[in-house]
Motif scaffolding. Structure first.
Motif, short mmCIF file in Angstrom:
data_model
loop_
_atom_site.label_atom_id
_atom_site.label_comp_id
_atom_site.label_asym_id
_atom_site.label_seq_id
_atom_site.Cartn_x
_atom_site.Cartn_y
_atom_site.Cartn_z
N UNK A 54 36.43 47.61 41.83
CA UNK A 54 37.27 48.56 40.88
C UNK A 54 36.31 49.47 39.90
N UNK A 55 35.32 48.87 39.67
CA UNK A 55 34.44 49.82 38.69
C UNK A 55 33.42 51.02 39.68
N UNK A 56 33.14 52.10 38.93
CA UNK A 56 32.70 52.93 39.61
C UNK A 56 31.17 52.72 40.31
N UNK A 57 31.03 53.04 41.66
CA UNK A 57 29.81 52.61 42.10
C UNK A 57 29.49 54.23 42.92
N UNK A 80 49.89 38.49 34.46
CA UNK A 80 49.47 39.87 34.64
C UNK A 80 47.78 39.80 34.24
N UNK A 81 47.58 38.85 33.28
CA UNK A 81 46.13 38.80 32.89
C UNK A 81 45.39 38.01 34.21
N UNK A 82 45.97 37.04 34.94
CA UNK A 82 45.07 36.81 36.05
C UNK A 82 45.00 37.68 37.22
N UNK A 83 46.07 38.43 37.20
CA UNK A 83 45.94 39.51 38.52
C UNK A 83 44.81 40.52 38.13
N UNK A 84 44.86 41.09 36.88
CA UNK A 84 43.93 42.11 36.66
C UNK A 84 42.45 41.69 36.37
N UNK A 85 42.20 40.13 36.07
CA UNK A 85 40.99 39.64 36.13
C UNK A 85 40.42 39.33 37.65
N UNK A 86 41.20 39.01 38.41
CA UNK A 86 41.11 38.74 39.65
C UNK A 86 40.50 39.98 40.54
N UNK A 141 42.24 32.89 35.55
CA UNK A 141 42.23 34.08 36.69
C UNK A 141 41.11 34.49 36.93
N UNK A 142 39.89 33.85 36.49
CA UNK A 142 38.65 34.53 36.98
C UNK A 142 38.34 34.34 38.34
N UNK A 143 37.80 35.19 39.09
CA UNK A 143 37.41 35.00 40.33
C UNK A 143 36.58 33.74 40.63
N UNK A 144 36.86 33.01 41.90
CA UNK A 144 36.16 32.00 42.24
C UNK A 144 35.11 32.44 43.42
N UNK A 145 33.83 32.03 43.07
CA UNK A 145 32.82 32.42 43.87
C UNK A 145 32.91 31.93 45.29
N UNK A 146 32.95 33.15 46.16
CA UNK A 146 32.88 32.87 47.69
C UNK A 146 34.42 32.85 48.06
N UNK A 175 33.28 30.18 38.67
CA UNK A 175 34.29 31.05 38.26
C UNK A 175 33.87 31.89 37.19
N UNK A 176 33.85 33.21 37.71
CA UNK A 176 33.29 34.32 36.64
C UNK A 176 33.94 35.82 36.75
N UNK A 177 34.07 36.61 35.54
CA UNK A 177 34.29 37.86 35.77
C UNK A 177 33.14 38.78 36.14
N UNK A 178 33.23 39.81 36.92
CA UNK A 178 32.13 40.41 37.43
C UNK A 178 32.39 41.72 36.60
#
Length: 503
Positions: free
Chosen positions: A1-4, A326-332, A417-422, A443-446
């Motif tokens: 979701x971030x610009x690459x 909503x927060x969980x979805x946005x973070x995910x 809501x933070x993604x889980x590694x793998x 469990x971390x936000x990228x």
């Protein structure tokens, strides 16, 4: 979701390119996702929240007739009657309290080699602490970095504090100043959809979405299902520019992010495309008008912007999911548009102004009011797209500790809501290299921009002690982006493999 992506020329030229080669593109759009889903299922990777499985493989939809609780046991089995277990005082005793401190030497030994990886560039910061507020921390670097999408933790943390986890956002239809005039009023719903989900999609989509098509059907019913109407739309809840002055100038024109308004459907996306709407509010109103026509009304002319009368009669209303979901979805999925809409809501709640500037100020003021030191922070948006943002690692550590503590119930969805590694979200395909122990225990936000890589979250060590951590590199060589990302993944994995407790 971030610009690459690099700047890709004009939107018109890109649309022309996408409209060629239709046959091959249709083959790819149908079969490639199907093959990918089959591969994921074969590998044991769940499609929960990603809306892939049931969208592309509808035959896998759950059959309510064969849900597990309705299936009888096979014949011939002699199963004992179930009874609750007897009380056991040993089992009722609470688990030993986790250590309130980490051993700085052990953390340094776990992280130093990976953080020294030259692929991370010449500016690397890190901070690790237990989840107990005020406990000793281990730090590396000067402690201040360009946070990229880890900014979303600050935005959502502030929103959950000031609005509350159960807060919802309403999109309404009211009568206009003239007879048979309908006004679609945007309430700043971050996940507002254009149309309702199919039954199969609803089974795999989280959270539920309000949509303007259903609103149109309810409004048409309120008007008797016939007649002639004019459509107006009101997006005046938000003010100021729709393109953040602190963003790179090509972000909106090149469809990296949508203009931000109080009335957006599908995150500002154009239908069946990776392009963004030039005017999201008008696009939402057009969907609404088309749905009114489908419901039997005659819609005259094009939708036009207006401000709804203050005491207008309400004909229909749709509430969003609760903010915590909503927060969980946005973070995910690292939803840029959703986090910017939420930041505007923070501005409204703290100052009465829904804008980029008011939102950023409201986020920092709210966090400071919860005892989190933001003195070194500069924030210009809600998503982390701005390269002007600078945040101290201690700010994020303080927020994570607050969310995990007894006074952080309102912001607990930051952790869930933070993604889980793998496994989930933006970490689904990360942590493929390095110690496998990290998968499921980090469990971390990228955070990713060109030359910027960050992770902020929680790792559970081998001794069972959870640690809050922030890792950031904001001057990494762009050509080494994948190696830099893997270096941070290895560092986070090293925390999960570490017995870093001070005990």
């Amino acid at each position: 979701m971030t610009p690459m992506r690099e700047a890709r020329g004009s939107k018109v030229r890109r649309r022309e390119v996408r409209h060629s080669g239709g046959g091959a593109r249709r083959w790819l759009s149908v079969w490639v996702p199907t093959l990918l889903v089959l591969a994921l299922l074969a590998a044991g990777v769940g499609a929960y929240r990603f809306e892939w499985g049931q969208r592309y493989l509808p035959w896998l939809a759950a059959d309510p007739v064969t849900e597990p609780e309705q299936v009888l046991a096979p014949a011939g089995l002699d199963l004992p009657e179930w009874s609750p277990p007897a009380a056991d005082d040993a089992l009722l005793d609470p688990a030993p309290a986790a250590s309130s401190a980490i051993d700085a030497g052990k953390v340094a030994a776990a992280l130093s080699a990976d953080l020294a990886d030259p692929d991370l560039g010449r500016h690397v910061v890190a901070e690790v602490a237990s989840l107990s507020p005020g406990s000793p921390t281990w730090t590396s670097g000067d402690g201040r970095y360009l946070p990229a999408s880890t900014t979303k933790l600050l935005t959502l943390g502030a929103a959950l504090e000031v609005l509350g986890p159960d807060h919802t956002f309403a999109t309404r239809v009211v009568r206009g100043e003239r007879p048979r005039e309908l006004v679609l009023v945007g309430g700043g719903d971050p996940l507002l959809a254009s149309k309702p989900l199919t039954l199969a999609e609803a089974e795999s989509t989280y959270p539920a979405r309000a949509d303007v098509t259903t609103l149109a059907l309810e409004a048409a019913e309120a008007l008797g299902g016939s007649g002639r109407v004019r459509v107006r739309f009101d997006d005046s809840l938000f003010t100021g520019p729709t393109d953040n002055p602190a963003w790179r100038r090509d972000y909106v024109p090149d469809d990296i992010v949508s203009p931000i308004t109080a009335l957006m459907v599908d995150g500002g996306d154009e239908p069946d495309s990776d392009l963004k709407q030039d005017e999201p509010s008008l696009a939402a109103a057009r969907v609404f008008a088309d749905a009114l026509r489908a419901a039997g009304l005659r819609v005259a002319g094009e939708p036009r912007r207006t401000v709804a009368p203050a005491a207008a009669e309400e004909l229909a209303s749709a509430e969003s999911a609760p903010l915590a979901e909503i927060a969980e979805r946005i973070l995910d999925v690292s939803d840029n548009e959703g986090s910017e809409v939420v930041a505007h809501q923070v501005g409204l709640a703290t100052s009465g102004t829904g804008s980029f500037e008011a939102g950023a100020a409201g986020v920092l003021d709210t966090l400071a009011g919860r005892g989190i030191d933001v003195a070194r922070d500069e924030v210009y948006d809600g998503s982390g797209l701005s390269r002007r943002n600078r945040v101290a690692t201690s700010t994020l550590i303080g927020l994570l500790q607050h969310a995990a503590g007894p006074e952080g119930e309102a912001v607990r969805s930051l952790l869930t809501g933070m993604p889980v590694a793998g496994f989930t979200g933006s970490l689904t395909y990360r942590f493929a290299e390095g110690p496998p122990v990290a998968r499921g225990l980090v469990r971390a936000k990228t955070g990713t921009l060109t030359g910027v890589h960050a992770l902020a979250g929680i790792a559970v060590g081998r001794d069972g002690v959870p640690m809050a951590f922030v890792l950031g590199a904001d001057k990494a060589p762009p050509e080494e982006r994948y190696d830099a990302q893997e270096a941070l993944d290895r560092a986070a994995a090293a925390l999960a493999a570490c017995r870093c407790s001070a005990d």
